[in-house]
Design a protein around this motif. Sequence first.
Motif, PDB file in Angstrom:
ATOM      1  N   MET A 225     -21.079  15.009   9.521  1.00 34.58           N
ATOM      2  CA  MET A 225     -20.873  15.237  10.901  1.00 34.58           C
ATOM      3  C   MET A 225     -19.806  14.923  11.362  1.00 34.58           C
ATOM      4  SD  MET A 225     -23.188  16.144  12.964  1.00 34.58           S
ATOM      5  CE  MET A 225     -23.138  16.459  14.843  1.00 34.58           C
TER       6      MET A 225
ATOM      7  N   THR B 285     -16.938  17.738  13.320  1.00 36.67           N
ATOM      8  CA  THR B 285     -16.891  17.875  15.174  1.00 36.67           C
ATOM      9  C   THR B 285     -15.670  17.209  15.388  1.00 36.67           C
ATOM     10  OG1 THR B 285     -17.705  15.466  14.685  1.00 36.67           O
ATOM     11  CG2 THR B 285     -19.071  17.426  15.165  1.00 36.67           C
TER      12      THR B 285
ATOM     13  N   GLY C 199     -10.050   3.244  17.126  1.00 34.87           N
ATOM     14  CA  GLY C 199     -10.790   2.100  17.194  1.00 34.87           C
ATOM     15  C   GLY C 199     -12.488   2.118  16.829  1.00 34.87           C
ATOM     16  N   THR C 200     -12.702   3.266  16.085  1.00 31.75           N
ATOM     17  CA  THR C 200     -14.103   3.524  15.916  1.00 31.75           C
ATOM     18  C   THR C 200     -14.702   2.994  14.571  1.00 31.75           C
ATOM     19  OG1 THR C 200     -13.309   5.643  14.869  1.00 31.75           O
ATOM     20  CG2 THR C 200     -14.017   5.727  16.878  1.00 31.75           C
TER      21      THR C 200
ATOM     22  N   ASP D 207     -16.124  -2.589  21.448  1.00 40.04           N
ATOM     23  CA  ASP D 207     -14.634  -2.043  22.128  1.00 40.04           C
ATOM     24  C   ASP D 207     -14.960  -1.014  23.419  1.00 40.04           C
ATOM     25  OD1 ASP D 207     -12.866  -3.123  19.965  1.00 40.04           O
ATOM     26  OD2 ASP D 207     -14.252  -1.904  18.915  1.00 40.04           O
TER      27      ASP D 207
ATOM     28  N   PRO E 189     -14.733   3.327  21.997  1.00 41.35           N
ATOM     29  CA  PRO E 189     -14.847   3.454  20.485  1.00 41.35           C
ATOM     30  C   PRO E 189     -15.358   4.811  20.129  1.00 41.35           C
ATOM     31  CG  PRO E 189     -16.827   2.206  21.304  1.00 41.35           C
ATOM     32  CD  PRO E 189     -16.039   2.639  22.560  1.00 41.35           C
ATOM     33  N   PHE E 190     -14.466   5.708  20.498  1.00 37.68           N
ATOM     34  CA  PHE E 190     -14.906   7.157  20.062  1.00 37.68           C
ATOM     35  C   PHE E 190     -13.646   7.913  19.735  1.00 37.68           C
ATOM     36  CE2 PHE E 190     -14.765   7.215  24.670  1.00 37.68           C
ATOM     37  CZ  PHE E 190     -15.652   6.419  24.990  1.00 37.68           C
ATOM     38  N   HIS E 191     -13.732   9.232  19.377  1.00 36.14           N
ATOM     39  CA  HIS E 191     -12.620  10.229  19.352  1.00 36.14           C
ATOM     40  C   HIS E 191     -12.749  10.917  20.390  1.00 36.14           C
ATOM     41  CE1 HIS E 191     -10.191  13.389  17.632  1.00 36.14           C
ATOM     42  NE2 HIS E 191      -9.916  12.484  16.822  1.00 36.14           N
ATOM     43  N   PRO E 192     -11.334  11.054  21.055  1.00 35.23           N
ATOM     44  CA  PRO E 192     -11.153  11.637  22.457  1.00 35.23           C
ATOM     45  C   PRO E 192     -11.673  13.187  22.713  1.00 35.23           C
ATOM     46  CG  PRO E 192      -8.948  10.982  21.332  1.00 35.23           C
ATOM     47  CD  PRO E 192     -10.030  10.551  20.573  1.00 35.23           C
ATOM     48  N   THR E 193     -11.558  13.699  21.302  1.00 33.76           N
ATOM     49  CA  THR E 193     -11.793  15.208  21.426  1.00 33.76           C
ATOM     50  C   THR E 193     -13.239  15.473  20.825  1.00 33.76           C
ATOM     51  OG1 THR E 193     -10.591  15.895  19.612  1.00 33.76           O
ATOM     52  CG2 THR E 193      -9.237  15.757  21.479  1.00 33.76           C
ATOM     53  N   ARG E 194     -14.020  14.508  20.286  1.00 32.38           N
ATOM     54  CA  ARG E 194     -15.368  14.750  19.933  1.00 32.38           C
ATOM     55  C   ARG E 194     -16.078  14.516  20.773  1.00 32.38           C
ATOM     56  NH1 ARG E 194     -15.584  11.544  15.820  1.00 32.38           N
ATOM     57  NH2 ARG E 194     -15.401  13.072  14.031  1.00 32.38           N
TER      58      ARG E 194
ATOM     59  N   ASN F 218     -21.916  15.100  20.062  1.00 35.90           N
ATOM     60  CA  ASN F 218     -21.618  14.889  18.670  1.00 35.90           C
ATOM     61  C   ASN F 218     -21.267  13.550  18.060  1.00 35.90           C
ATOM     62  OD1 ASN F 218     -22.067  17.786  18.226  1.00 35.90           O
ATOM     63  ND2 ASN F 218     -19.914  18.274  18.703  1.00 35.90           N
TER      64      ASN F 218
ATOM     65  N   ARG G 117     -24.971  12.173  17.656  1.00 33.71           N
ATOM     66  CA  ARG G 117     -25.340  12.638  16.660  1.00 33.71           C
ATOM     67  C   ARG G 117     -24.877  12.285  15.294  1.00 33.71           C
ATOM     68  NH1 ARG G 117     -25.656  18.817  18.757  1.00 33.71           N
ATOM     69  NH2 ARG G 117     -27.330  18.448  20.236  1.00 33.71           N
ATOM     70  N   MET G 118     -23.668  12.069  15.405  1.00 31.05           N
ATOM     71  CA  MET G 118     -22.942  11.420  14.161  1.00 31.05           C
ATOM     72  C   MET G 118     -23.465   9.891  13.704  1.00 31.05           C
ATOM     73  SD  MET G 118     -18.793  11.003  13.429  1.00 31.05           S
ATOM     74  CE  MET G 118     -18.495   9.693  14.825  1.00 31.05           C
ATOM     75  N   LEU G 119     -23.516   9.219  14.872  1.00 28.14           N
ATOM     76  CA  LEU G 119     -23.720   7.847  14.534  1.00 28.14           C
ATOM     77  C   LEU G 119     -25.235   7.876  14.219  1.00 28.14           C
ATOM     78  CD1 LEU G 119     -21.897   6.074  17.179  1.00 28.14           C
ATOM     79  CD2 LEU G 119     -21.976   5.507  14.788  1.00 28.14           C
TER      80      LEU G 119
ATOM     81  N   ALA H 182     -27.024  10.141  12.874  1.00 24.99           N
ATOM     82  CA  ALA H 182     -27.166  10.956  11.398  1.00 24.99           C
ATOM     83  C   ALA H 182     -27.157   9.597  10.571  1.00 24.99           C
ATOM     84  CB  ALA H 182     -26.234  11.803  11.253  1.00 24.99           C
TER      85      ALA H 182
ATOM     86  N   LYS I 161     -15.700  16.213  26.355  1.00 27.04           N
ATOM     87  CA  LYS I 161     -14.648  15.366  25.378  1.00 27.04           C
ATOM     88  C   LYS I 161     -14.752  13.760  26.226  1.00 27.04           C
ATOM     89  CE  LYS I 161     -12.952  19.197  23.037  1.00 27.04           C
ATOM     90  NZ  LYS I 161     -12.052  20.454  23.284  1.00 27.04           N
TER      91      LYS I 161
END
Lengths: 269, 398
Positions: free
Chosen positions: A10, A14, A92-93, B81, B84-89, B93, B96-98, B100, B125
Amino acid sequence: MTGALRYEWMRIRTIRSSYWMSALAIALTFGITLLMGLSISAADLDDEFDSVDQVTTYIVLAGASGPFIPVMAAPFYAVMGVMAVGHEYRYGTNKATLSAIPDRVAVLAAKCVVLVAWVLASIAITLLLGMAITWLLLDNPQFGSHLVRPLLNYTGYCVGFAVAGMGLAALLRNQTGAIVAALTWPLVVEPIIYGVSLAISETTGGGIGKLTNLLPSSAGRRSMFDPYEAIAGFGNGEVWSIGAAVIVFWLGVILVLAAGATSFVKRDA
Amino acid sequence: MALIQARGLSKTFGSKAAVRGLSFDVVPGSVTGFLGPNGAGKSTTMRLMLGLDNGEGVTTYDGVPYRELKQPLRQVGSVLDAKPFHPTRKAVNHLRMLAASNSIPNSRVTDVVNLVGLGDVANAKPKTFSLGMGQRLGLATALLGDPGTLILDEPANGLDPQGVHWLRNMLKTLAGQGRSIFVSSHLLSEMALMADSLVVVGRGTLIASGKMSDFISTSNRNAVLIRVENAELMTRELRARKAAVVTEPDGKLAITGMDSDRVGGLAHELGVRVFELSNREATLEEAFLDATGASEEFRASMGFGNQGAAFGGPMMGQQGYGAQGGYGDQPGQQGGYGGQPGQQGGYGGQPGQQGGYGGQPGQQGGYGQPPPGYGAPPPPPHDTGTSQDGSRRDGDTA
Ligand SMILES: Nc1ncnc2c1ncn2[C@@H]1O[C@H](COP(=O)(O)OP(=O)(O)OP(=O)(O)O)[C@@H](O)[C@H]1O
Ligand SMILES: [Mg+2]
């Protein structure tokens, strides 16, 4: 482990950079193949090459089986590898990831598996396109078993770059630093070491030139040369065999990966 | 619904001990606040609890350490934090990733997105998110597995008043369902309204743990206030009876070491006319400053640190908070700043009740929308009396 694989599958799908990196790697290689196919089909083959076999390999691999054109795709795969782990530190993930999957070996193994699968798919497309171009543009191309070794080592080289990039990111915990390291090592550091040791061995007449055999990136590059002896021996009389080159390359990759994995598993998240 | 037991947690960075031998429990069905000055080791403790940092000690969740939990998101949700996530995901999603990774169905992703009020921006995003929206997404990840335990580091950070109110109600509701909630916060007024128990740390060591009311009762700010005609005589006689007396700026006497019955009795005996007699209860903030005054890691050169010191004893100077009369010095009355636990707070109102700020429950507020709020899925097994529809989502920013 299946949870980690699902997560990573995933993850890679993504973010747009996964697609960009692959697309750029494929497009760039395709462009070179196309140019070569157009120019070489018009030229007189026998002057430059021993056989149509080698010309076929040369064009399919976008020049990578010769000494002059670098593997254009490899840096993109290295960056993809860096991002597989580097993104976690950059944004920071990593704490969220490791909270979801506390088994760090599984996290890294899944990243490795998915990354390799992605890069393999990307290379498959590249090579198929290369073969299609060659088939279209070259008179009487030879798609025989002679292609297997250079193609395999080309694939290994790209996969190795991706995996080493991942290892570097895990080791340095810094995306930018890892990208810089992944690019400067093969493009700057090794060529300098290479040049310096050759220069020394020429002036002193000593065997220090043999040390260049231990440079992993150069070894990996050499392993796809066709014909091997003729090209690899160029400027240096003591080049190790093709098997040794493959081993040196993979030892380098595994070393970086092992160092990164140890750091990833042992250190604070 | 796990009992969290932390035992002997320790962590050093280089030569610096960030956490030293910390042990405490977090019991199901309660919100346990985790308090301490900056650098006290709260975040480090939480990382240790989740097996993210290597240190000493163990934390178990119903007897199982975090790293041995199968599908941990289904048992312990956490946010450490701010973003704590990617800025463009896309937010959805990301979830959903977590999901999964722990075999959580995608339908649950939709649920939590709505739960935290991000339904409208699920496909956006996160780089476009405000701090508060980021916190909400973090909370969504924590809630993904519908866990029995939540560990949240400063979840109220960056939330607007509606968001803080919503968070408080949600956490109280979740605790009411029997879950264990462990939450750090700098917002003491918020903590006072939200937490049932406290774990207080300073310089990495435990200062207090237990019921919040017990903690507050230890504060020197708890005092009997009296306004009398002859303050001098009264002070002398009180001190003769071993009570500590401080004259407040408004002329009242603040007495510790003697309860109000005896103070009133004494005034009567002495024939002193009493104009006012009341009990002053410390706020959580005051109790906190009292308890942590000496352990503050980064003491400000002015203000905060000195105020903490001012509470060191009843005989000391009166520069502190609350001594000016403006802050909750009337007994049994609302503290304008923090409010007492179980009392009406300044802006938020009681859980289940609506403060002046937020508009009426179930009604259109200032700029919000009809409250989806917290609470539709899942229905609480046993209601605790906290209203669910009292919370609102600020639909305009979402
Ligand atoms: N990765 C690290 N490397 C070195 N020192 C650290 C690290 N993380 C925390 N520390 C130190 O450990 C101590 C505790 O830090 P921690 O972040 O746990 O405090 P905190 O209570 O969460 O503070 P705050 O209220 O500001 O969030 C601090 O002195 C900090 O400097
Ligand atoms: Mg912190």
